[in-house]
Design a protein around this motif. Structure first.
Motif, PDB file in Angstrom:
ATOM      1  N   SER A 264       0.835  -1.208   0.000  1.00 63.31           N
ATOM      2  CA  SER A 264       0.000   0.000   0.000  1.00 63.31           C
ATOM      3  C   SER A 264       0.866   1.253   0.000  1.00 63.31           C
ATOM      4  O   SER A 264       0.600   2.212  -0.731  1.00 63.31           O
ATOM      5  CB  SER A 264      -0.929  -0.012   1.218  1.00 63.31           C
ATOM      6  OG  SER A 264      -1.718   1.151   1.262  1.00 63.31           O
ATOM      7  N   LYS A 265       1.919   1.249   0.806  1.00 62.83           N
ATOM      8  CA  LYS A 265       2.814   2.395   0.893  1.00 62.83           C
ATOM      9  C   LYS A 265       3.491   2.672  -0.443  1.00 62.83           C
ATOM     10  O   LYS A 265       3.753   3.832  -0.793  1.00 62.83           O
ATOM     11  CB  LYS A 265       3.868   2.138   1.984  1.00 62.83           C
ATOM     12  CG  LYS A 265       4.725   3.350   2.298  1.00 62.83           C
ATOM     13  CD  LYS A 265       5.547   3.124   3.572  1.00 62.83           C
ATOM     14  CE  LYS A 265       6.704   2.194   3.324  1.00 62.83           C
ATOM     15  NZ  LYS A 265       7.627   2.122   4.493  1.00 62.83           N
ATOM     16  N   LEU A 266       3.740   1.618  -1.216  1.00 59.84           N
ATOM     17  CA  LEU A 266       4.419   1.755  -2.502  1.00 59.84           C
ATOM     18  C   LEU A 266       3.436   1.947  -3.658  1.00 59.84           C
ATOM     19  O   LEU A 266       3.847   2.012  -4.822  1.00 59.84           O
ATOM     20  CB  LEU A 266       5.287   0.523  -2.767  1.00 59.84           C
ATOM     21  CG  LEU A 266       6.467   0.319  -1.818  1.00 59.84           C
ATOM     22  CD1 LEU A 266       7.116  -1.040  -2.058  1.00 59.84           C
ATOM     23  CD2 LEU A 266       7.489   1.437  -1.962  1.00 59.84           C
ATOM     24  N   GLY A 267       2.148   2.018  -3.346  1.00 60.88           N
ATOM     25  CA  GLY A 267       1.151   2.204  -4.395  1.00 60.88           C
ATOM     26  C   GLY A 267       0.837   0.946  -5.174  1.00 60.88           C
ATOM     27  O   GLY A 267       0.281   1.010  -6.265  1.00 60.88           O
ATOM     28  N   ARG A 268       1.173  -0.207  -4.607  1.00 60.55           N
ATOM     29  CA  ARG A 268       0.884  -1.478  -5.267  1.00 60.55           C
ATOM     30  C   ARG A 268      -0.448  -2.026  -4.754  1.00 60.55           C
ATOM     31  O   ARG A 268      -0.856  -1.732  -3.628  1.00 60.55           O
ATOM     32  CB  ARG A 268       2.002  -2.493  -4.994  1.00 60.55           C
ATOM     33  CG  ARG A 268       3.315  -2.144  -5.686  1.00 60.55           C
ATOM     34  CD  ARG A 268       4.425  -3.093  -5.268  1.00 60.55           C
ATOM     35  NE  ARG A 268       5.634  -2.859  -6.042  1.00 60.55           N
ATOM     36  CZ  ARG A 268       5.964  -3.528  -7.127  1.00 60.55           C
ATOM     37  NH1 ARG A 268       5.172  -4.491  -7.567  1.00 60.55           N
ATOM     38  NH2 ARG A 268       7.075  -3.264  -7.774  1.00 60.55           N
ATOM     39  N   PRO A 269      -1.155  -2.838  -5.546  1.00 61.68           N
ATOM     40  CA  PRO A 269      -2.458  -3.352  -5.111  1.00 61.68           C
ATOM     41  C   PRO A 269      -2.337  -4.278  -3.903  1.00 61.68           C
ATOM     42  O   PRO A 269      -1.381  -5.052  -3.786  1.00 61.68           O
ATOM     43  CB  PRO A 269      -2.973  -4.107  -6.340  1.00 61.68           C
ATOM     44  CG  PRO A 269      -1.765  -4.406  -7.170  1.00 61.68           C
ATOM     45  CD  PRO A 269      -0.808  -3.279  -6.923  1.00 61.68           C
ATOM     46  N   ILE A 270      -3.316  -4.178  -3.002  1.00 64.50           N
ATOM     47  CA  ILE A 270      -3.394  -5.086  -1.860  1.00 64.50           C
ATOM     48  C   ILE A 270      -3.856  -6.453  -2.380  1.00 64.50           C
ATOM     49  O   ILE A 270      -4.794  -6.551  -3.173  1.00 64.50           O
ATOM     50  CB  ILE A 270      -4.401  -4.557  -0.818  1.00 64.50           C
ATOM     51  CG1 ILE A 270      -3.983  -3.162  -0.336  1.00 64.50           C
ATOM     52  CG2 ILE A 270      -4.523  -5.524   0.349  1.00 64.50           C
ATOM     53  CD1 ILE A 270      -2.626  -3.121   0.299  1.00 64.50           C
ATOM     54  N   MET A 271      -3.196  -7.521  -1.925  1.00 68.53           N
ATOM     55  CA  MET A 271      -3.515  -8.852  -2.414  1.00 68.53           C
ATOM     56  C   MET A 271      -4.350  -9.632  -1.394  1.00 68.53           C
ATOM     57  O   MET A 271      -4.068  -9.577  -0.186  1.00 68.53           O
ATOM     58  CB  MET A 271      -2.234  -9.627  -2.716  1.00 68.53           C
ATOM     59  CG  MET A 271      -1.327  -8.944  -3.740  1.00 68.53           C
ATOM     60  SD  MET A 271      -2.162  -8.568  -5.297  1.00 68.53           S
ATOM     61  CE  MET A 271      -2.495 -10.219  -5.885  1.00 68.53           C
ATOM     62  N   PRO A 272      -5.387 -10.361  -1.863  1.00 62.56           N
ATOM     63  CA  PRO A 272      -6.158 -11.218  -0.955  1.00 62.56           C
ATOM     64  C   PRO A 272      -5.253 -12.276  -0.333  1.00 62.56           C
ATOM     65  O   PRO A 272      -4.459 -12.916  -1.030  1.00 62.56           O
ATOM     66  CB  PRO A 272      -7.210 -11.861  -1.866  1.00 62.56           C
ATOM     67  CG  PRO A 272      -7.233 -11.040  -3.105  1.00 62.56           C
ATOM     68  CD  PRO A 272      -5.874 -10.447  -3.253  1.00 62.56           C
ATOM     69  N   ILE A 273      -5.352 -12.429   0.972  1.00 64.66           N
ATOM     70  CA  ILE A 273      -4.501 -13.383   1.695  1.00 64.66           C
ATOM     71  C   ILE A 273      -5.111 -14.786   1.635  1.00 64.66           C
ATOM     72  O   ILE A 273      -6.331 -14.957   1.756  1.00 64.66           O
ATOM     73  CB  ILE A 273      -4.324 -12.919   3.159  1.00 64.66           C
ATOM     74  CG1 ILE A 273      -3.456 -11.655   3.198  1.00 64.66           C
ATOM     75  CG2 ILE A 273      -3.712 -14.022   4.020  1.00 64.66           C
ATOM     76  CD1 ILE A 273      -3.363 -11.013   4.562  1.00 64.66           C
ATOM     77  N   ASP A 274      -4.274 -15.772   1.447  1.00 65.65           N
ATOM     78  CA  ASP A 274      -4.725 -17.163   1.363  1.00 65.65           C
ATOM     79  C   ASP A 274      -4.974 -17.701   2.780  1.00 65.65           C
ATOM     80  O   ASP A 274      -4.068 -18.226   3.435  1.00 65.65           O
ATOM     81  CB  ASP A 274      -3.678 -18.014   0.645  1.00 65.65           C
ATOM     82  CG  ASP A 274      -4.197 -19.396   0.282  1.00 65.65           C
ATOM     83  OD1 ASP A 274      -5.137 -19.864   0.946  1.00 65.65           O
ATOM     84  OD2 ASP A 274      -3.659 -20.005  -0.655  1.00 65.65           O
TER      85      ASP A 274
END
Length: 318
Positions: A264-274
């Motif tokens: 999030s800090k780097l502007g990348r998408p948050i990924m659903p956790i397995d």
């Protein structure tokens, strides 16, 4: 438009021979071959790995899933229930990867050994590499800390200013700001990695914990916290990556959340956790696991300089 594959028939035949040798190796050791889904509802939270998303419909509902970047998560679910050694050869996907050593889709060999420590797994890796190269393999061993010695850098104690000055002195002008591990990664990729495994296949060990999200950690002889991990390098190419596997669901979940916070800090998408992996994790047997890049192993075995000759049809020609 050129429809022809980039790989020659002769190389395709050599690659098929290598895959047959690998399968026979594991058959001889009574290690079970498994297949797990390529498409998952969860993605990889690793800060610097991009999952390929896939849109599909389930029960009439539009769903966004992800092509796996590794079969690890699903294989660990099998391992937690079956408690036997397993391996898999499969296609995996990582977005935004293309070059002489990278392709978005590539072939991975992954295997897990209950009750093996990293030394036992390294010995088994040496056996397998020896079969592929048709000679006895002796690994050179080097710690992450030792690999920086020629730069006058101590990766666990040098300041960011010292890391930045080292980069500047080697005409590396990228700015990693206050990201200490980022500076280490920069120096490693530009100045250390290209020279690893030039004389002998080299096992690099004792990485900073920030570089090994799914590995156990211990303190080294100097009291620094390090990850129980090794990577195999041959002729400057990373070939394999192994962990003494973390079997603590609560800790793993915390690491995944920390990854997503960094994304999030780097502007990348948050990924659903397995969460299936999280629930299975506490039932994992004590084990070590390893992922090996088949295309890169084939490259070094055949002395190829471009991955396009190790893969029949690369993504940009698919």
């Amino acid at each position: 438009m050129n429809y022809q594959p980039q790989q020659s028939l002769q190389l395709a035949q050599q690659r098929a021979k290598m895959l047959a040798q690998i399968r026979q190796f594991f058959t001889n050791k009574s290690i079970l071959e498994v297949n797990t889904p390529i498409l998952s509802n969860a993605g990889n939270t690793d800060t610097f790995i991009d999952s390929v998303s896939a849109n599909f419909h389930q029960a009439g509902k539009a769903v966004t899933g992800y092509l796996h970047t590794s079969p690890e998560f699903a294989m660990k679910r099998l391992l937690a229930t079956w408690q036997v050694p397993i391996y898999q050869l499969c296609q995996v996907f990582r977005d935004n990867e293309r070059g002489s050593r990278h392709n978005i889709e590539f072939t991975m060999l992954e295997w897990y050994r209950p009750n093996f420590d990293l030394d036992a797994l390294a010995d088994e890796l040496g056996e397998l590499i020896g079969i592929i190269f048709d000679k006895k393999i002796q690994f050179k061993r080097l710690t992450y800390k030792e690999s920086f010695a020629s730069l006058g850098i101590h990766p666990f104690t040098s300041s960011i200013d010292e890391l930045q000055q080292c980069a500047s002195s080697h005409d590396i002008m990228l700015d990693m700001g206050d990201d200490r591990q980022g500076w280490l990664d920069l120096l490693f990729s530009h100045l250390i990695e290209p020279n690893l495994g030039k004389d002998l296949p080299t096992l690099l060990t004792d990485y900073p914990p920030a570089t090994a999200a799914l590995a156990k950690t211990v303190h080294d002889d100097d009291g620094h916290l390090v990850a129980k991990r090794f990577e195999l390098y041959i002729d400057g190419l990373e070939i394999a990556n192994a962990y003494d596997e973390l079997a603590d669901g609560k800790e793993l979940l915390a690491r995944f959340h920390a990854d997503n916070a960094e994304r999030s800090k780097l502007g990348r998408p948050i990924m659903p956790i397995d969460l299936n992996l999280i629930h299975a994790c506490d039932n994992l047997p004590a084990c070590s696991g390893i992922a090996l890049g088949i295309d890169r192993l084939f490259m070094v075995s055949q002395k190829l300089t471009d991955i396009k000759h190790a893969i029949a049809i690369t993504t940009d020609h698919a």
